[in-house]
Enzyme design. Structure first.
Site, PDB file in Angstrom:
ATOM      1  N   CYS A 172      90.064  59.740  45.615  1.00  0.00           N
ATOM      2  CA  CYS A 172      91.158  59.079  44.919  1.00  0.00           C
ATOM      3  C   CYS A 172      92.456  59.542  45.577  1.00  0.00           C
ATOM      4  O   CYS A 172      92.940  60.645  45.322  1.00  0.00           O
ATOM      5  CB  CYS A 172      91.148  59.434  43.433  1.00  0.00           C
ATOM      6  N   LEU A 173      92.960  58.724  46.480  1.00  0.00           N
ATOM      7  CA  LEU A 173      94.203  59.016  47.194  1.00  0.00           C
ATOM      8  C   LEU A 173      94.922  57.693  47.396  1.00  0.00           C
ATOM      9  O   LEU A 173      94.365  56.767  48.006  1.00  0.00           O
ATOM     10  CB  LEU A 173      93.908  59.701  48.537  1.00  0.00           C
TER      11      LEU A 173
END
Length: 181
Positions: free
Chosen positions: A117-118
């Site tokens: 999750c970036l």
């Protein structure tokens, strides 16, 4: 009726030309992706950043790379190395690569399947980013997770409330990898 026949005859060559143009555009897109990735590989080789590396896989497919990042010092990941995979879409750099941790990692922003999750790998992607900038961002994320948007809620909670237990789980997860190899 003759007009309709004439229109159909005129449309057929246009459709053929459009199909040829589409195939040509796909070839030129693939060529531009290839050129971009070759350029990025040269940049990584000629101006390496400490603690990161990336190369195309041995199968010769330039759209599939393996990368490594070293854990930043003064973080629970210090002295640990992580392997990642990059899969580049046919419209790279206008769409982000798919990046996964191949080495299991205990981290608030990485799930147990290695998904990350970036924001720059999703909705904040820009064509100015490259493999090197993605790897540097991931290396930074190791020491500065975004606990407001965790994929691993337990890891986010431990990061904030119990750093010793967090570190123990990071090392235990990494050791289990060493035992499997």
């Amino acid at each position: 009726m003759d007009y309709m026949m004439e229109d159909a005859q005129n449309a057929a060559p246009e459709a053929h030309e459009t199909a040829k143009l589409g195939a040509s555009t796909q070839r030129s897109d693939k060529q531009s992706v290839t050129k971009r990735l070759q350029s990025e590989l040269m940049q990584l080789m000629l101006s390496p950043s400490p603690g990161i590396s990336a190369f195309p896989n041995a199968d010769g497919n330039l759209l599939s790379w393996t990368a490594t990042i070293s854990g930043p010092s003064e973080t629970p990941y210090e002295n640990l190395t992580f392997k990642l995979s990059f899969a580049f879409p046919n419209n790279y750099p206008y769409s982000p690569p798919s990046v996964l941790f191949k080495t299991p990692i205990y981290h608030p922003n990485v799930d147990f399947a290695g998904r990350i999750c970036l924001d720059i790998l999703k909705d904040k992607w820009s064509a100015v980013y490259n493999v090197q900038s993605v790897l540097l961002s991931l290396q930074s994320l190791l020491g500065e997770p975004n606990n407001a948007s965790p994929l691993n809620g337990q890891a986010a909670e431990l990061w904030d409330n119990n750093p010793q237990e967090f570190r123990r789980l990071v090392l235990a997860r990494h050791r289990s990898v060493d035992d499997d190899e």
